[in-house]
Design a protein around this motif. Structure first.
Motif, mmCIF file in Angstrom:
data_model
loop_
_atom_site.group_PDB
_atom_site.id
_atom_site.type_symbol
_atom_site.label_atom_id
_atom_site.label_comp_id
_atom_site.label_asym_id
_atom_site.label_seq_id
_atom_site.Cartn_x
_atom_site.Cartn_y
_atom_site.Cartn_z
ATOM 1 N N ASP A 83 0.995 -1.384 -0.163
ATOM 2 C CA ASP A 83 -0.032 0.355 -0.128
ATOM 3 C C ASP A 83 0.847 1.490 0.290
ATOM 4 O O ASP A 83 1.866 1.286 0.647
ATOM 5 C CB ASP A 83 -0.680 -0.160 1.309
ATOM 6 N N SER A 84 0.702 1.488 -1.598
ATOM 7 C CA SER A 84 1.963 3.093 -1.265
ATOM 8 C C SER A 84 1.621 3.958 -0.625
ATOM 9 O O SER A 84 2.691 5.084 -0.247
ATOM 10 C CB SER A 84 2.210 3.204 -2.612
ATOM 11 N N ARG A 85 0.151 3.713 -0.125
ATOM 12 C CA ARG A 85 0.393 5.300 0.692
ATOM 13 C C ARG A 85 1.015 5.563 2.095
ATOM 14 O O ARG A 85 1.345 6.357 2.150
ATOM 15 C CB ARG A 85 -1.672 5.444 1.003
ATOM 16 N N PHE A 86 1.973 3.976 2.485
ATOM 17 C CA PHE A 86 2.605 4.336 4.146
ATOM 18 C C PHE A 86 3.584 4.294 3.649
ATOM 19 O O PHE A 86 4.393 4.203 2.232
ATOM 20 C CB PHE A 86 2.646 2.863 4.780
ATOM 21 N N GLN A 87 4.787 5.307 3.544
ATOM 22 C CA GLN A 87 5.771 5.393 4.004
ATOM 23 C C GLN A 87 6.678 5.883 4.633
ATOM 24 O O GLN A 87 5.970 6.058 5.556
ATOM 25 C CB GLN A 87 5.892 7.031 2.913
ATOM 26 N N LEU A 88 8.107 5.288 4.767
ATOM 27 C CA LEU A 88 8.499 6.005 5.761
ATOM 28 C C LEU A 88 9.678 6.672 6.192
ATOM 29 O O LEU A 88 9.490 7.523 4.548
ATOM 30 C CB LEU A 88 10.386 4.818 5.598
ATOM 31 N N VAL A 89 8.962 7.797 6.912
ATOM 32 C CA VAL A 89 9.457 9.452 7.325
ATOM 33 C C VAL A 89 11.051 9.213 7.899
ATOM 34 O O VAL A 89 11.792 9.703 7.972
ATOM 35 C CB VAL A 89 8.649 9.500 7.784
ATOM 36 N N ASN A 90 10.878 7.908 9.058
ATOM 37 C CA ASN A 90 12.235 7.903 9.806
ATOM 38 C C ASN A 90 12.509 6.109 10.135
ATOM 39 O O ASN A 90 11.230 6.128 10.825
ATOM 40 C CB ASN A 90 11.931 9.004 11.057
ATOM 41 N N PHE A 91 13.340 5.976 10.428
ATOM 42 C CA PHE A 91 14.215 4.728 10.676
ATOM 43 C C PHE A 91 15.083 5.063 11.898
ATOM 44 O O PHE A 91 16.097 5.532 11.192
ATOM 45 C CB PHE A 91 14.214 3.775 10.129
ATOM 46 N N SER A 92 15.096 4.180 12.794
ATOM 47 C CA SER A 92 16.674 4.482 13.944
ATOM 48 C C SER A 92 16.808 3.447 15.047
ATOM 49 O O SER A 92 15.215 2.564 14.940
ATOM 50 C CB SER A 92 16.856 5.892 14.750
ATOM 51 N N ASP A 93 17.338 3.261 15.359
ATOM 52 C CA ASP A 93 17.224 1.910 16.972
ATOM 53 C C ASP A 93 16.671 3.011 18.050
ATOM 54 O O ASP A 93 15.456 1.919 18.282
ATOM 55 C CB ASP A 93 18.621 2.285 17.450
ATOM 56 N N ASN A 94 15.718 4.347 17.751
ATOM 57 C CA ASN A 94 15.004 4.382 18.856
ATOM 58 C C ASN A 94 13.216 4.417 18.710
ATOM 59 O O ASN A 94 12.637 5.328 19.209
ATOM 60 C CB ASN A 94 15.312 5.204 19.504
ATOM 61 N N GLU A 95 13.153 4.919 17.365
ATOM 62 C CA GLU A 95 12.709 5.255 16.376
ATOM 63 C C GLU A 95 11.945 5.026 14.794
ATOM 64 O O GLU A 95 13.290 4.640 13.922
ATOM 65 C CB GLU A 95 11.955 7.018 16.513
ATOM 66 N N LEU A 96 10.213 3.681 14.932
ATOM 67 C CA LEU A 96 10.011 3.887 13.835
ATOM 68 C C LEU A 96 8.815 4.715 13.269
ATOM 69 O O LEU A 96 7.832 4.690 13.987
ATOM 70 C CB LEU A 96 9.365 2.507 13.257
ATOM 71 N N ARG A 97 9.059 6.005 12.468
ATOM 72 C CA ARG A 97 8.322 6.648 11.636
ATOM 73 C C ARG A 97 7.483 6.349 10.835
ATOM 74 O O ARG A 97 7.922 6.522 9.638
ATOM 75 C CB ARG A 97 8.282 8.492 12.450
ATOM 76 N N VAL A 98 6.118 6.639 10.393
ATOM 77 C CA VAL A 98 5.927 5.911 8.767
ATOM 78 C C VAL A 98 4.179 7.126 8.670
ATOM 79 O O VAL A 98 3.617 7.319 9.807
ATOM 80 C CB VAL A 98 5.095 4.953 9.128
ATOM 81 N N SER A 99 4.442 7.816 7.300
ATOM 82 C CA SER A 99 3.247 8.637 6.812
ATOM 83 C C SER A 99 2.466 7.875 6.134
ATOM 84 O O SER A 99 2.348 6.673 5.720
ATOM 85 C CB SER A 99 3.814 9.573 6.351
ATOM 86 N N LEU A 100 1.152 7.958 6.709
ATOM 87 C CA LEU A 100 0.128 7.012 5.379
ATOM 88 C C LEU A 100 -1.357 8.985 5.387
ATOM 89 O O LEU A 100 -1.429 9.690 5.703
ATOM 90 C CB LEU A 100 -1.297 6.582 6.344
ATOM 91 N N SER A 101 -0.771 8.982 3.696
ATOM 92 C CA SER A 101 -0.870 9.515 3.319
ATOM 93 C C SER A 101 -3.347 9.318 2.698
ATOM 94 O O SER A 101 -3.490 8.302 2.529
ATOM 95 C CB SER A 101 -0.974 10.061 2.081
ATOM 96 N N ASN A 102 -3.622 10.209 2.050
ATOM 97 C CA ASN A 102 -5.330 10.350 0.831
ATOM 98 C C ASN A 102 -5.729 9.469 2.505
ATOM 99 O O ASN A 102 -6.524 8.668 2.046
ATOM 100 C CB ASN A 102 -4.826 9.816 0.345
ATOM 101 N N VAL A 103 -6.180 9.820 4.043
ATOM 102 C CA VAL A 103 -6.356 8.720 4.788
ATOM 103 C C VAL A 103 -7.694 9.276 4.435
ATOM 104 O O VAL A 103 -8.375 9.661 3.989
ATOM 105 C CB VAL A 103 -7.095 9.411 6.440
ATOM 106 N N SER A 104 -9.053 7.722 4.295
ATOM 107 C CA SER A 104 -10.151 7.684 4.368
ATOM 108 C C SER A 104 -10.735 6.470 5.374
ATOM 109 O O SER A 104 -10.069 6.545 6.558
ATOM 110 C CB SER A 104 -10.595 6.759 3.384
ATOM 111 N N LEU A 105 -11.693 6.765 5.753
ATOM 112 C CA LEU A 105 -12.917 6.363 7.071
ATOM 113 C C LEU A 105 -12.383 5.063 6.900
ATOM 114 O O LEU A 105 -12.289 4.348 8.508
ATOM 115 C CB LEU A 105 -14.393 6.188 6.437
#
Length: 412
Positions: A83-105
């Motif tokens: 699902d290409s709407r999920f994109q990696l924003v940041n990855f490190s030993d202390n954080e995994l941050r992911v974005s989800l675009s065009n959110v729907s119900l």
């Protein structure tokens, strides 16, 4: 290309097997979230959500993110879910941050941050999708109102999530409405607020505003201007004279009438009598020449429109002709005499001068008698005490004025 596809398939298979082992371990041990944290997210439909899985004091354990169906979205920095709407924003030993675009119900639900420890740790991020309402619709029961009448307005905010709240403002004053919330078949909310109030003539042209409050929108409102009709306001203005009305003078009155709708005509009458035959009425003006006391009475101006009728009264009292030396009076309405204060002021001044002069005279006399002493003399015969009888004493005293002692008595 075939080897590449086989490698990806093997990787996904390995992740699923590892995930199953973790689920089995999670069932055997209690869930502990002391080192793994995340946050709930509220996002407007169509916008972007950010999910952050954070680890405190990580010991190189693997972090992964699962969707509400517990499918792996990201395993470390790899995205097995297509699902290409999920994109990696940041990855490190202390954080995994992911974005989800065009959110729907359909994206709403509980997302899982998972840390591979023994036992595994999980933290949960609830994504809430906000759906703003449509443009508010304001409706009025009456388009045109009469003063003193009650009216009703409704405002509707449709298809929102969560339910919106509605406030009412009339001018700068907030009014209470009665809301009604409906849940529709698609799990949306429609809110209708009903407002009832009584109008006055001051409300004419005033806006009534329906304000919709919702976390997904700001400054969402609709308004409607009031149109209020009212009966005329009537006022009589004295154009002439500017003081007392006296015999032989002229009188001119103007009737001012304002209403909605505007009165088309005004009418002059004399209460309990007829208007003088030679009076001239032109529109709202009343003109009477050569006044005399037979014209005394109450003159009434009446105006009406489709809402009602109003009037104002003027009481005429004609005074005697003023003497030529009499000072002119200044008064805004005939029949209301100005106080005559000139003669009283003169008399008061004279009395004050006389009293002051008498006080000064008393003070001067008192000081004079205090400083000057009066004297008088009595003479007694010098040998009166030695006389043999009264006759002798009298004879001796008649010639003894020059030799008698002087006796002084004082008076103030």
């Amino acid at each position: 290309m075939a080897n590449t596809g086989s490698g990806s398939l093997a990787t996904i298979l390995f992740l699923f097997m590892l995930q199953a082992a973790l689920h089995k371990g999670a069932a055997q041990y209690p869930v502990v979230s002391q080192n793994l944290v995340t946050d709930n997210v509220s996002v407007v439909e169509g916008e972007m959500a950010i999910i952050s899985c954070r680890v405190k004091n990580n010991d190189d354990s693997v972090i992964q993110l699962l969707n509400p169906n517990r499918q792996t979205i990201y395993f470390r920095d790899m995205r097995p879910l297509k699902d290409s709407r999920f994109q990696l924003v940041n990855f490190s030993d202390n954080e995994l941050r992911v974005s989800l675009s065009n959110v729907s119900l359909s994206d709403e639900g509980r997302y899982v941050c998972q840390l591979y420890t023994d036992p595994p740790q999980e933290a949960y991020a609830d994504i809430t999708v906000l759906i703003p309402p449509g443009n508010p619709i304001i409706e009025a029961r009456d388009e045109v109102l009469s003063e003193g009448n009650e009216t009703e307005m409704t405002c509707t905010a449709m298809s929102s999530k969560p339910a919106a709240t509605i406030r009412w403002m009339k001018g700068d004053k907030e009014l209470p409405g009665k809301p009604r919330v409906e849940l529709t078949y698609d799990k949306m909310y429609t809110v209708t607020s009903r407002l009832t109030f009584t109008v006055s003539r001051e409300d004419d042209g005033v806006p009534v505003v329906c304000i919709v409050d919702h976390p997904a929108v700001k400054d969402f409102q609709a308004q409607k201007y009031l149109e209020v009709q009212y009966k005329p306001e009537v006022k009589i203005v004295v154009e002439f004279p500017q003081g007392l009305t006296r015999e032989g003078e002229n009188l001119e009155l103007t009737c001012q009438a304002k209403g909605k709708p505007q009165p088309q005509r005004v009418n002059w009458v004399k209460v309990d009598d007829d208007v003088p035959s030679h009076a001239v009425i032109t529109g709202g003006d009343l003109y009477i020449e050569n006044l005399n006391k037979s014209y005394n009475g109450t003159y009434r101006c009446m105006a009406s429109n489709s809402v009602g009728e109003s009037f104002d009264d003027y009481i005429l009292y004609v005074y005697d002709t003023a003497p030529s030396t009499e000072p002119a009076a200044h008064d805004s309405r005939a029949g209301e005499g100005a106080p005559r204060t000139v003669d009283h002021a003169v008399i008061g001044g004279v009395v004050a001068v006389v009293v002051f002069a008498m006080l000064c005279l008393l003070i001067v006399l008192g000081r004079y008698f205090a400083r000057h002493k009066g004297t008088y003399f009595t003479h007694e015969a010098k040998g009166a005490d030695d006389a043999a009888d009264a006759d002798t004493a009298i004879i001796n005293a008649e010639g003894g004025h020059t030799n008698s002692d002087e006796k002084k008595e004082y008076y103030i």
